[in-house]
Design a protein around this motif. Structure first.
Motif, PDB file in Angstrom:
ATOM      1  N   MET A  69       9.758   8.758 -10.023  1.00 48.52           N
ATOM      2  CA  MET A  69       9.884   7.315  -9.820  1.00 48.52           C
ATOM      3  C   MET A  69       8.517   6.682  -9.592  1.00 48.52           C
ATOM      4  N   LEU A  70       7.684   7.361  -8.808  1.00 52.46           N
ATOM      5  CA  LEU A  70       6.351   6.842  -8.518  1.00 52.46           C
ATOM      6  C   LEU A  70       5.499   6.769  -9.781  1.00 52.46           C
ATOM      7  N   ALA A  71       5.661   7.755 -10.658  1.00 55.67           N
ATOM      8  CA  ALA A  71       4.871   7.793 -11.898  1.00 55.67           C
ATOM      9  C   ALA A  71       5.196   6.623 -12.813  1.00 55.67           C
ATOM     10  N   GLN A  72       6.386   6.037 -12.650  1.00 51.60           N
ATOM     11  CA  GLN A  72       6.789   4.911 -13.492  1.00 51.60           C
ATOM     12  C   GLN A  72       6.328   3.570 -12.929  1.00 51.60           C
ATOM     13  N   ARG A  73       5.768   3.571 -11.727  1.00 48.22           N
ATOM     14  CA  ARG A  73       5.379   2.326 -11.078  1.00 48.22           C
ATOM     15  C   ARG A  73       3.896   2.060 -11.277  1.00 48.22           C
ATOM     16  N   ALA A  74       3.528   0.806 -11.125  1.00 49.16           N
ATOM     17  CA  ALA A  74       2.113   0.417 -11.166  1.00 49.16           C
ATOM     18  C   ALA A  74       1.540   0.585  -9.767  1.00 49.16           C
ATOM     19  N   ILE A  75       0.709   1.597  -9.582  1.00 51.79           N
ATOM     20  CA  ILE A  75       0.119   1.890  -8.279  1.00 51.79           C
ATOM     21  C   ILE A  75      -1.248   1.218  -8.189  1.00 51.79           C
ATOM     22  N   ASP A  99       4.161  -4.833  -3.346  1.00 54.43           N
ATOM     23  CA  ASP A  99       4.991  -3.880  -2.615  1.00 54.43           C
ATOM     24  C   ASP A  99       4.088  -2.858  -1.935  1.00 54.43           C
ATOM     25  N   ILE A 100       4.124  -2.802  -0.624  1.00 58.65           N
ATOM     26  CA  ILE A 100       3.220  -1.925   0.121  1.00 58.65           C
ATOM     27  C   ILE A 100       3.458  -0.452  -0.197  1.00 58.65           C
ATOM     28  N   THR A 101       4.654  -0.111  -0.683  1.00 64.26           N
ATOM     29  CA  THR A 101       4.931   1.281  -1.035  1.00 64.26           C
ATOM     30  C   THR A 101       4.296   1.662  -2.367  1.00 64.26           C
ATOM     31  N   ALA A 102       3.639   0.714  -3.024  1.00 60.91           N
ATOM     32  CA  ALA A 102       2.933   1.001  -4.273  1.00 60.91           C
ATOM     33  C   ALA A 102       1.423   0.903  -4.087  1.00 60.91           C
ATOM     34  N   LEU A 103       0.968   0.996  -2.843  1.00 65.14           N
ATOM     35  CA  LEU A 103      -0.457   0.882  -2.537  1.00 65.14           C
ATOM     36  C   LEU A 103      -1.005   2.254  -2.140  1.00 65.14           C
ATOM     37  N   ARG A 104      -2.034   2.700  -2.853  1.00 70.80           N
ATOM     38  CA  ARG A 104      -2.662   3.978  -2.536  1.00 70.80           C
ATOM     39  C   ARG A 104      -3.810   3.729  -1.564  1.00 70.80           C
ATOM     40  N   CYS A 105      -3.642   4.208  -0.337  1.00 69.94           N
ATOM     41  CA  CYS A 105      -4.668   4.045   0.692  1.00 69.94           C
ATOM     42  C   CYS A 105      -4.474   5.149   1.718  1.00 69.94           C
ATOM     43  N   ASP A 106      -5.306   5.153   2.734  1.00 69.48           N
ATOM     44  CA  ASP A 106      -5.159   6.190   3.748  1.00 69.48           C
ATOM     45  C   ASP A 106      -3.911   5.974   4.591  1.00 69.48           C
ATOM     46  N   ALA A 107      -3.606   4.730   4.923  1.00 68.95           N
ATOM     47  CA  ALA A 107      -2.419   4.471   5.743  1.00 68.95           C
ATOM     48  C   ALA A 107      -1.860   3.096   5.468  1.00 68.95           C
ATOM     49  N   ILE A 108      -0.539   3.020   5.443  1.00 69.81           N
ATOM     50  CA  ILE A 108       0.142   1.727   5.435  1.00 69.81           C
ATOM     51  C   ILE A 108       0.849   1.573   6.775  1.00 69.81           C
ATOM     52  N   ILE A 131      10.058   1.630   3.034  1.00 69.93           N
ATOM     53  CA  ILE A 131       9.102   2.713   3.260  1.00 69.93           C
ATOM     54  C   ILE A 131       9.817   4.045   3.420  1.00 69.93           C
ATOM     55  N   HIS A 132      10.884   4.082   4.202  1.00 72.36           N
ATOM     56  CA  HIS A 132      11.621   5.336   4.384  1.00 72.36           C
ATOM     57  C   HIS A 132      12.253   5.809   3.078  1.00 72.36           C
ATOM     58  N   THR A 133      12.756   4.877   2.270  1.00 73.00           N
ATOM     59  CA  THR A 133      13.362   5.252   0.994  1.00 73.00           C
ATOM     60  C   THR A 133      12.335   5.885   0.064  1.00 73.00           C
ATOM     61  N   ALA A 134      11.155   5.277  -0.033  1.00 76.74           N
ATOM     62  CA  ALA A 134      10.124   5.779  -0.948  1.00 76.74           C
ATOM     63  C   ALA A 134       9.482   7.065  -0.445  1.00 76.74           C
ATOM     64  N   ALA A 135       9.429   7.247   0.875  1.00 75.84           N
ATOM     65  CA  ALA A 135       8.801   8.440   1.439  1.00 75.84           C
ATOM     66  C   ALA A 135       9.702   9.661   1.351  1.00 75.84           C
ATOM     67  N   GLY A 136      11.016   9.461   1.414  1.00 74.67           N
ATOM     68  CA  GLY A 136      11.950  10.575   1.400  1.00 74.67           C
ATOM     69  C   GLY A 136      12.470  10.908   2.788  1.00 74.67           C
TER      70      GLY A 136
END
Length: 327
Positions: A69-75, A99-108, A131-136
């Motif tokens: 799912m993450l690979a299909q999103r614009a990060i 969407d903060i769940t599509a942000l690559r950083c050290d911490a959200i 956030i919980h849904t995207a994290a697992g």
């Protein structure tokens, strides 16, 4: 398995956690044929699932599915977000709409509730749920371990740190903001919101994190006025980073004390098979009042970029106005 097969398998496993479906065959499970309906059902089942033990097989399939799912999103990478302001220390502040769940950083930063283990309302649109849904499921399990150790609800204004698991962010900083049912926060409640930002930044600095993205804490379900919240956020971040820079300069003028071998020695990782929490290379500090995980890195000053994440055009305009007024 392809993504559809993974999704159906995960739905089946989660449904079988309910007594009425435990012995049901594949054909007897209430799984819709439509892909979008399947995604909604899977998310709802994730949202309501308690922090119970989970198998390694489930984690493997879930992680593959969420990775797909993450690979299909614009990060978006934190370093690609243009700065809105550069401080004297060189640290940059930025506004990012998305969407903060599509942000690559050290911490959200997650705007959590006092239970800390996420939103249990199926398909609710709060940031905690997203956030919980995207994290697992590992994220809820990690938060539950923190709460078990702490033994009481999470106080307003404090923060905890967990891995990001399947998020593009390495870590999640969880903080509980003040709830303002009247929409008119008192001075004490305004200070509580400022404490949320300070606590998150303090944890980030202690753990050697360089890029931190804040959501608009308390402005959604907790009804803190958006513009006042933005002004508190920007002012508090400014003050914290200025103080941190001054402390670093002072520390550089002091003689360095060598660390003892006992201090430098690593401790065991936190991964456990029976809880479903994998070893992430961070260790348990046992200090539940501040955090549960420790990267083992404690430089004097590491934060080089703070991002204020907004979702709507209105919120972006608010932050742009706050930055303009601040200058």
């Amino acid at each position: 398995m392809d993504q559809r097969q993974r999704r159906i398998w995960l739905i089946g496993q989660l449904l079988r956690e309910y007594p009425e479906y435990r012995d049901a065959g594949e054909a007897d499970l209430p799984i819709p044929h439509d892909h979008d309906e399947q995604r909604q059902l899977l998310r709802a089942l994730q949202n309501v699932r308690p922090p119970a033990p989970v198998s390694e097989r489930f984690l493997h399939v879930q992680d593959e599915y969420l990775g797909g799912m993450l690979a299909q999103r614009a990060i978006t990478d934190a370093d690609d977000v243009p700065p809105a302001e550069t401080l004297r220390s060189g640290t940059t502040l930025a506004i990012w709409q998305g969407d903060i769940t599509a942000l690559r950083c050290d911490a959200i930063v997650n705007a959590a509730n006092s239970g800390l283990t996420g939103c249990y309302a199926p398909n609710h649109h709060c940031i905690d749920n997203a956030i919980h849904t995207a994290a697992g499921v590992q994220l809820r399990l990690a938060c539950e371990r923190i709460m078990e150790r702490q033994g009481h609800p999470e106080p307003v204004g404090q923060a905890k740190i967990t891995p990001g698991f399947n998020l593009p962010a390495r870590y999640v900083l969880h903080t509980v903001g003040p709830m303002i049912p009247t929409g008119d926060p008192t001075p004490d409640e305004q200070e509580q919101l400022a404490d949320c930002y300070r606590s998150c930044l303090r944890l980030a600095a202690e753990h050697g994190l360089e890029t931190v993205a804040f959501c608009s804490i308390s402005t959604g379900e907790f009804h803190f006025p958006a513009e006042l919240a933005a002004r508190i956020a920007v002012r508090t971040v400014h003050e914290f980073l200025s103080r941190q820079s001054a402390q670093q300069q002072s520390a550089q003028r002091q003689p360095v004390q060598p660390r003892s071998l006992a201090t430098a020695a690593p401790t065991a990782g936190t991964g456990t098979r029976n809880t479903g929490i994998r070893n992430t290379g961070i260790r348990n500090t046992g200090t539940a009042d501040t955090n549960t995980y420790d990267t083992g890195i404690h430089p004097a000053n590491t934060i080089r970029k703070v991002i204020f994440d907004v979702f709507s055009d209105r919120d972006r305009q608010i932050y742009e106005r706050v930055f303009a007024d601040h200058d």
